[in-house]
Design a protein around this motif. Structure first.
Motif, PDB file in Angstrom:
ATOM      1  N   ASP A   1      45.886  22.819  46.480  1.00  0.00           N
ATOM      2  CA  ASP A   1      46.730  22.475  45.906  1.00  0.00           C
ATOM      3  C   ASP A   1      47.423  23.276  44.699  1.00  0.00           C
ATOM      4  N   ALA A   2      45.954  22.602  43.500  1.00  0.00           N
ATOM      5  CA  ALA A   2      45.860  22.680  42.142  1.00  0.00           C
ATOM      6  C   ALA A   2      45.205  23.870  41.511  1.00  0.00           C
ATOM      7  N   PHE A   3      45.002  24.126  42.662  1.00  0.00           N
ATOM      8  CA  PHE A   3      43.549  25.193  42.306  1.00  0.00           C
ATOM      9  C   PHE A   3      44.312  26.637  41.780  1.00  0.00           C
ATOM     10  N   ARG A   4      44.050  27.011  40.450  1.00  0.00           N
ATOM     11  CA  ARG A   4      45.058  28.924  39.953  1.00  0.00           C
ATOM     12  C   ARG A   4      44.904  29.515  40.183  1.00  0.00           C
ATOM     13  N   VAL A   5      45.100  30.710  41.699  1.00  0.00           N
ATOM     14  CA  VAL A   5      44.773  32.094  41.055  1.00  0.00           C
ATOM     15  C   VAL A   5      44.530  32.837  40.007  1.00  0.00           C
ATOM     16  N   LEU A   6      43.592  33.326  39.859  1.00  0.00           N
ATOM     17  CA  LEU A   6      43.925  34.319  38.167  1.00  0.00           C
ATOM     18  C   LEU A   6      44.238  35.277  38.292  1.00  0.00           C
ATOM     19  N   PRO A   7      45.661  35.859  37.415  1.00  0.00           N
ATOM     20  CA  PRO A   7      46.423  36.692  37.321  1.00  0.00           C
ATOM     21  C   PRO A   7      45.201  38.030  36.856  1.00  0.00           C
ATOM     22  N   PRO A   8      45.271  38.811  37.580  1.00  0.00           N
ATOM     23  CA  PRO A   8      44.633  40.133  36.468  1.00  0.00           C
ATOM     24  C   PRO A   8      44.641  40.129  35.588  1.00  0.00           C
ATOM     25  N   GLU A   9      44.906  39.860  34.390  1.00  0.00           N
ATOM     26  CA  GLU A   9      44.874  40.293  32.984  1.00  0.00           C
ATOM     27  C   GLU A   9      44.242  39.011  32.534  1.00  0.00           C
ATOM     28  N   GLU A  10      44.510  37.941  33.231  1.00  0.00           N
ATOM     29  CA  GLU A  10      42.924  36.914  32.567  1.00  0.00           C
ATOM     30  C   GLU A  10      41.604  37.948  34.101  1.00  0.00           C
ATOM     31  N   LEU A  11      41.959  37.396  34.785  1.00  0.00           N
ATOM     32  CA  LEU A  11      41.191  37.930  35.897  1.00  0.00           C
ATOM     33  C   LEU A  11      39.610  39.703  35.709  1.00  0.00           C
ATOM     34  N   LYS A  12      40.055  40.169  34.569  1.00  0.00           N
ATOM     35  CA  LYS A  12      39.258  41.222  34.048  1.00  0.00           C
ATOM     36  C   LYS A  12      38.688  41.167  32.996  1.00  0.00           C
ATOM     37  N   ASP A  13      38.646  39.779  32.448  1.00  0.00           N
ATOM     38  CA  ASP A  13      38.175  39.896  31.270  1.00  0.00           C
ATOM     39  C   ASP A  13      36.616  38.714  31.873  1.00  0.00           C
ATOM     40  N   GLY A  14      36.797  38.551  33.301  1.00  0.00           N
ATOM     41  CA  GLY A  14      36.227  36.879  33.281  1.00  0.00           C
ATOM     42  C   GLY A  14      34.959  37.941  33.289  1.00  0.00           C
ATOM     43  N   PRO A  15      33.536  36.768  33.657  1.00  0.00           N
ATOM     44  CA  PRO A  15      32.522  36.939  34.517  1.00  0.00           C
ATOM     45  C   PRO A  15      32.566  38.499  35.630  1.00  0.00           C
ATOM     46  N   THR A  16      32.849  38.546  36.270  1.00  0.00           N
ATOM     47  CA  THR A  16      32.403  39.007  37.485  1.00  0.00           C
ATOM     48  C   THR A  16      32.947  40.636  37.098  1.00  0.00           C
ATOM     49  N   PHE A  17      33.905  40.607  36.437  1.00  0.00           N
ATOM     50  CA  PHE A  17      34.292  42.200  36.629  1.00  0.00           C
ATOM     51  C   PHE A  17      33.597  42.468  35.102  1.00  0.00           C
ATOM     52  N   GLU A  18      33.234  41.331  34.303  1.00  0.00           N
ATOM     53  CA  GLU A  18      32.373  42.768  33.081  1.00  0.00           C
ATOM     54  C   GLU A  18      30.724  43.137  33.447  1.00  0.00           C
ATOM     55  N   THR A  19      30.252  41.926  35.115  1.00  0.00           N
ATOM     56  CA  THR A  19      29.182  42.811  35.749  1.00  0.00           C
ATOM     57  C   THR A  19      30.103  43.709  36.483  1.00  0.00           C
ATOM     58  N   HIS A  20      30.761  44.087  36.731  1.00  0.00           N
ATOM     59  CA  HIS A  20      31.183  44.863  38.374  1.00  0.00           C
ATOM     60  C   HIS A  20      31.732  46.300  36.957  1.00  0.00           C
ATOM     61  N   PHE A  21      32.380  46.242  36.348  1.00  0.00           N
ATOM     62  CA  PHE A  21      33.022  46.934  35.213  1.00  0.00           C
ATOM     63  C   PHE A  21      31.689  47.660  34.496  1.00  0.00           C
ATOM     64  N   LYS A  22      30.797  46.771  33.923  1.00  0.00           N
ATOM     65  CA  LYS A  22      29.865  47.545  33.609  1.00  0.00           C
ATOM     66  C   LYS A  22      29.196  48.511  34.304  1.00  0.00           C
ATOM     67  N   ALA A  23      28.757  48.021  36.183  1.00  0.00           N
ATOM     68  CA  ALA A  23      27.787  48.523  36.811  1.00  0.00           C
ATOM     69  C   ALA A  23      28.830  50.438  37.281  1.00  0.00           C
ATOM     70  N   LEU A  24      30.374  50.022  37.358  1.00  0.00           N
ATOM     71  CA  LEU A  24      30.946  50.987  37.904  1.00  0.00           C
ATOM     72  C   LEU A  24      31.367  52.168  36.930  1.00  0.00           C
ATOM     73  N   ASP A  25      31.507  50.905  35.384  1.00  0.00           N
ATOM     74  CA  ASP A  25      32.024  52.084  34.052  1.00  0.00           C
ATOM     75  C   ASP A  25      30.102  53.440  33.877  1.00  0.00           C
ATOM     76  N   THR A  26      29.429  52.689  34.257  1.00  0.00           N
ATOM     77  CA  THR A  26      28.355  53.342  33.957  1.00  0.00           C
ATOM     78  C   THR A  26      27.657  54.268  35.015  1.00  0.00           C
TER      79      THR A  26
END
Lengths: 151, 370
Positions: B116-141
């Motif tokens: 119930d208390a679990f909060r889904v991160l909005p895009p503006e927070e998720l984009k700076d998280g560890p998954t997208f840091e890795t994912h975008f490094k790959a995609l940007d390359t």
């Protein structure tokens, strides 16, 4: 008689629509009753279909609040009318003419000589097909990619 | 391995592979069916690197993938993904393991009460998280160094896969029996996360292909009713939300594992004009392309499969024969056909076996429909 909001006037200008065209869509829908109504009564959606463009106006009692268009020509549900009834999901719209809740379905989408499917809402009774305003960006990006690939 | 260590991709090959790749999506005629064996860490072996190295260096990983695409003559797309995405963004601990992709050691949700208390991160927070840091490094390359091999994907899996990156799979399965409404809530949140994640990718690159579907929700673990409740229904709602958020238009339905009893259900999942449907198994057997294209050929690109177990452990001839059978049955599917594997190309598969799939496509994958 509805008017066009200032926000929509800017949108019309940006997208090359004429104010008169949009008002014509609304007036035709009001005269024929061919439109979708939001289940909460907040807005109606009317459309005009030509060979190359389907244009929509979203309006309330007073004014047009949105307008949008897509080039893909929406047709029948993929696999036919019966096949799509297996796991229907209700939309938030009601067909004004039939009083039936319009359902979310995949319908055929034709564009530049090719055919695929896309998401639409369809009245189960009169089978009229609409694309919701939120879905139009998906179709616009698809049209852009296909236009580039098939040019 | 920095960029300068990689030989340039042959432009003639790239043009030819791009043409084959365009056909299923845009009906532009080309010579034959293209092969997409979901090349990931198998590419590390091509460059004599370890799996840990591959996943620890996303920029180098995609360079290896792009090089392997040319080497094998397969889909010219620089993929990067693994199974345990998204847990780390919400407080889970992601660890590396020898010979395997990164895996979650701890997950953010411990009890049913936490849901119930679990909060889904909005895009503006998720984009700076560890998954997208890795994912975008790959995609940007890929975007910067191999622009013609770029496809903006977001790795999600189905809602159950996202959920099991937040909660242990044992708990999710127990709650399905004891507290199914808790699982419903969890899956709704997983769908919200899908919308948020896809919006990040679409915002950055202008379009997005969501990799979703049903992996855990397969016939080996759940019955049809459970798959509908915990797989099909919430995934369908999530796809629709993603498309409405303008975070498409690509929909890749990866129906991993056995879908003998539920594959037909997925015919009515929301689809865009760029939808690929991949189905792994029909019971214990590979899902036949004839059955696949009969069910989905009128609405989506069918990605017909060669059994990954066979690719990993079979003989070259066994792989070739199965690939031949599949491509002959599927190649002229009305909405397009791709020949692939039932899941990721096995990391240590014999290169001769991967090559056998391509050989079958070359020998038997010529279109007759154009």
């Amino acid at each position: 008689m509805v008017t066009i909001s200032d926000e929509v006037k800017t949108l019309l200008k940006d997208n090359g629509f004429q104010e008169s065209d949009v008002l014509e869509i609304v007036n035709a829908a009001e005269a024929s009753g061919d439109k979708l109504k939001a289940a909460d009564g907040s807005v109606c959606i009317a459309k005009n279909v030509t060979d190359n463009l389907t244009s929509y106006a979203v309006y309330n009692d007073k004014e047009v609040v949105n307008c949008y268009a897509h080039q893909m020509k929406a047709g029948e549900p993929a696999g036919g009318w019966d096949a799509e009834q297996e796991t229907p999901l209700e939309s938030k719209y009601i067909c004004n003419k039939c009083g039936e809740t319009a359902m979310n379905m995949n319908v055929s989408m034709s564009f530049m000589g090719m055919s695929r499917v896309g998401p639409a809402i369809v009245c189960q009774k009169c089978k009229d097909v609409y694309v919701e305003p939120e879905m139009v960006k998906t179709l616009a990006v698809a049209e852009s990619i296909l236009g580039e690939k098939r040019a | 391995m920095p960029a300068e260590d990689f030989a340039p991709i042959d432009t003639n090959w790239l043009e030819s592979a791009g043409s084959l790749w365009t056909t299923p999506f845009a009906d532009v005629p080309s010579e034959r069916v293209i092969v997409d064996p979901i090349m990931l860490s198998h590419a590390a072996g091509v460059y004599k690197k370890s799996v840990e190295y591959f996943y620890g260096n996303p920029d180098e990983a995609v360079r290896m993938v792009c090089g392997a695409c040319e080497l094998y003559d397969i889909t010219p797309v620089g993929h990067f993904l693994y199974a345990d995405y998204w847990g780390a963004d919400y407080g889970g601990e992601l660890v590396t393991k020898a010979g395997a992709p990164p895996a979650l050691k701890t997950r953010p949700i411990k009890t049913a009460e936490d849901v119930d208390a679990f909060r889904v991160l909005p895009p503006e927070e998720l984009k700076d998280g560890p998954t997208f840091e890795t994912h975008f490094k790959a995609l940007d390359t890929v975007f910067n160094e191999y622009p013609q091999m770029f496809a903006p994907i977001t790795q999600l899996g189905g809602v159950l896969e996202v959920a099991t990156n937040w909660v242990s799979i044992d708990d999710v399965f127990m709650w399905m029996v004891t507290e199914p409404e808790v699982v419903d809530k969890l899956l709704t949140k997983a769908g919200d996360h899908m919308e948020s994640a896809c919006s990040c990718t679409a915002e950055r690159y202008g379009a997005n292909v969501m990799i979703t579907g049903s992996v855990i929700a397969s016939g080996d673990l759940l019955d049809r009713e459970q798959i509908k409740r915990f797989g099909f229904d919430p995934v369908s709602k999530a796809i629709r939300k993603v498309l409405k958020a303008g975070a498409g238009p690509g929909v890749y339905l990866h129906l991993c594992g056995n879908h003998a009893d539920d594959y037909d259900m997925w015919r009515t999942a929301p689809m865009s004009p760029f939808t690929v449907v991949q189905i792994g198994y029909d019971g214990k057997d590979i899902f036949p392309s004839a059955k696949h294209t009969e069910a989905f050929g009128d609405r989506a690109i069918c990605l017909g499969c060669v059994d990954t177990k066979l690719v990993d452990r079979g003989t070259q001839m066994q792989v070739y024969e199965q690939a031949k059978s599949q491509v002959l049955a599927g190649k002229d599917s009305p909405s397009g056909y791709i020949l692939g594997t039932s899941c990721e190309c096995p990391t240590f598969a014999p290169p001769a076996n991967v090559r056998a799939i391509v050989k079958a496509a070359r020998d038997f994958g010529q279109y007759t429909k154009f």
